[in-house]
Design an enzyme around this catalytic site. Structure first.
Site, PDB file in Angstrom:
ATOM      1  N   ASP A 269     -74.183  -3.574 -57.766  1.00 56.41           N
ATOM      2  CA  ASP A 269     -73.543  -4.785 -58.300  1.00 56.41           C
ATOM      3  C   ASP A 269     -74.236  -5.341 -59.551  1.00 56.41           C
ATOM      4  O   ASP A 269     -75.463  -5.490 -59.573  1.00 56.41           O
ATOM      5  CB  ASP A 269     -73.560  -5.901 -57.260  1.00 56.41           C
ATOM      6  CG  ASP A 269     -72.934  -5.499 -55.946  1.00 56.41           C
ATOM      7  OD1 ASP A 269     -72.395  -4.385 -55.843  1.00 56.41           O
ATOM      8  OD2 ASP A 269     -73.006  -6.315 -55.004  1.00 56.41           O
TER       9      ASP A 269
ATOM     10  N   GLU B  35     -66.687  -9.883 -50.167  1.00 56.09           N
ATOM     11  CA  GLU B  35     -67.885  -9.816 -50.996  1.00 56.09           C
ATOM     12  C   GLU B  35     -67.658 -10.308 -52.439  1.00 56.09           C
ATOM     13  O   GLU B  35     -66.546 -10.462 -52.917  1.00 56.09           O
ATOM     14  CB  GLU B  35     -68.468  -8.391 -51.024  1.00 56.09           C
ATOM     15  CG  GLU B  35     -68.870  -7.869 -49.657  1.00 56.09           C
ATOM     16  CD  GLU B  35     -69.615  -6.544 -49.744  1.00 56.09           C
ATOM     17  OE1 GLU B  35     -70.558  -6.366 -48.961  1.00 56.09           O
ATOM     18  OE2 GLU B  35     -69.265  -5.683 -50.592  1.00 56.09           O
TER      19      GLU B  35
END
Length: 502
Positions: free
Chosen positions: A105, A273
């Site tokens: 990420d 998420e």
């Protein structure tokens, strides 16, 4: 084993198929640093380097425990600087990759005093997920990146998961030290429980220091993570989006950036998420707030009189069957374009690094038949790394030798169907959309304009900017030509060779 740390880096020889060894550095009962690595003292695939800057000058206890739970005594080799990796002809040419190790990420994206900061989830000791640190790189143009030292490391305080940044220009937090505006980095800390914490930079993002008052949001649920803060100028408040569990997210509110209260929770169907939250001005001049998740499901909404977020239409979908995940926009500042990065999950086999960032995309909001669609288009500055340009119009067949490894391509097809082949990849387009491998991008709107960025391990597709995907594939450079066959003449074919950004 008691050792004095006099050099900054510890060499970690690693075998990709080896068994994990758990390293712990401690002082008394306090754990100062820990990580896992497939350490081997025999034949190894590569060497990683443990940054021990926080331990320099300290006498610490080092333990190394193999998967068999037997303590081992590794052959230690320290150095002042890591060896520079050899140039790699397979490294993606125009996508950010870490010098070594796994990345996922994007984190803490922000712009400060002419510099873009990219932080990211990083495993410095392997090409698989684990040992989550925050890696760090800086750029002046979002294309050419300079890697920096690890920004946040796992220690006895917990493991460092994803988060985002906010530039506190007015020192609302009171955390300013010196002449620079404090940059606040919110992240998820994972230990016995997970909670939301803060690190502060008072030197323009170069170094981060954990806030002594952590956590700023205590444990709520097992999955609460990925804080994304933003300033709501109209209501003079700070907001933070946070993932909770399943498809549930929450918004928090603050006046001082240190104390946060939950404002509301909501569902984002079929997503989870990594929330993102930012305002966008639509083509009709109206401003809406975009709220999206890791899979690019998104809401277009407003805040009502009570300050609560309210979608104005059904949930939308930006990307389809995509290798892109957990995209995050740079900290929003008025009158600057909204730019975002996603994590490109395409496999990069047998290299000491794994994972990449997608090409930077500029976000927009387009109205089609009364509905608003989130748009993502490749950064227009890609012209700065284009070497050659091939433009054709009125052609139904086109063949072009490919001598570079990365390309920008644009096809304006009008209403005709066509088939396109390059680097072993076949793409078919008709009036319904674009088919490529297992991916289908629906055609939304009147245009039929496809933008492509192809690099060594993946190809990004943007159909009218409102249908997006990243397709993983190993480029076949033996099949080094582009061919297009259309039913009728195409309105435009544009091909640009892209120079490496490394």
């Amino acid at each position: 084993m008691e050792i004095m740390i006099s050099k900054r880096y510890l060499k970690i020889p690693v075998s990709y198929s080896g068994k994990n060894v758990h390293f712990t550095f401690s002082e008394g009962k306090k754990v100062l640093y820990f990580f896992d690595a497939s350490y081997t003292e025999g034949a190894y695939d590569t060497v990683y380097y443990a940054d021990l800057r926080m331990l320099l000058g300290k006498k610490v206890r080092l333990t190394a425990v193999a998967e068999s739970e037997e303590e081992m005594m590794p052959a230690l080799e320290f150095c002042d600087e890591p060896d520079k990796p050899d140039p790699d002809p397979l490294r993606p040419m125009v996508h950010f990759t870490a010098p070594s190790g796994w990345i996922n990420d994007p984190n803490g994206l922000c712009y400060y005093e002419g510099t873009y900061h990219l932080f990211y989830q990083h495993n410095p000791f392997g090409r698989v997920w684990g040992n989550m640190h925050w890696g760090h790189a800086v750029s002046s143009d979002l294309l050419h990146w300079e890697s920096c030292e690890e920004a946040l490391l796992s220690d006895g305080d917990g493991v460092i998961y994803s988060g985002a940044a906010l530039v506190d220009h007015d020192n609302v937090s009171g955390l300013k030290e010196g002449g620079e505006a404090p940059i606040l980095f919110y992240y998820t800390r994972v230990g016995e429980v997970s909670d939301q914490c803060l690190a502060v930079s008072n030197d323009g993002g170069k170094t981060l220091k954990k806030y002594e008052g952590n956590p700023v949001i205590p444990y709520i649920s097992a999955d609460n993570r990925d804080p994304k803060p933003i300033y709501d100028e109209e209501r003079k408040r700070y907001l933070m989006a946070l993932y909770m569990e399943e498809s549930t997210y929450a918004l928090f509110e603050s006046q001082n950036l240190l104390e946060w209260e939950m404002l509301q929770s909501f569902e984002l169907p079929e997503d989870n998420e990594c929330p993102d939250l930012y305002p966008l001005k639509a083509e009709d001049g109206n401003v809406y707030w975009i709220l999206s998740g890791a899979h690019d499901r998104y809401e277009v909404g407003i805040f009502n009189e009570e300050g609560l977020y309210c979608p104005v239409q059904e949930t939308g979908q930006l990307s389809y069957d995509s290798q892109s995940y957990a995209a995050q926009t740079f900290f929003y500042e008025k009158d600057r374009p909204v730019i975002r990065f996603g994590w490109d999950r395409s496999e990069i086999p047998d290299r000491p690094y794994a994972g990449a960032m997608c090409f930077p995309a500029q976000m927009g909001l387009k109205q089609i038949e009364g509905r608003y669609y989130l748009m993502a288009c490749p950064l227009r500055d890609c012209e700065d790394i284009a070497e050659k340009r091939y433009d054709q119009a009125g052609k139904s067949a086109f063949v072009l030798p490919l001598s570079q490894k990365a390309y920008y391509m644009e096809i304006d097809a009008g209403d005709t169907s066509y088939e396109m082949k390059f680097f072993g990849l076949t793409l078919r387009a008709d009036k319904t959309g674009v088919f490529c491998k297992e991916v289908f991008l629906p055609r939304i709107g009147e245009e039929n304009r496809l933008q492509i960025i192809s690099d060594t391990f993946s190809t990004e597709l943007y159909l009218n900017g409102v249908s997006v995907s990243v397709v993983a594939h190993m480029a076949d450079y033996g099949d080094n030509e582009l061919s297009i066959q259309a039913e009728r003449e195409l309105k435009k074919i544009c091909v640009k060779e892209l120079k490496t950004v490394w």
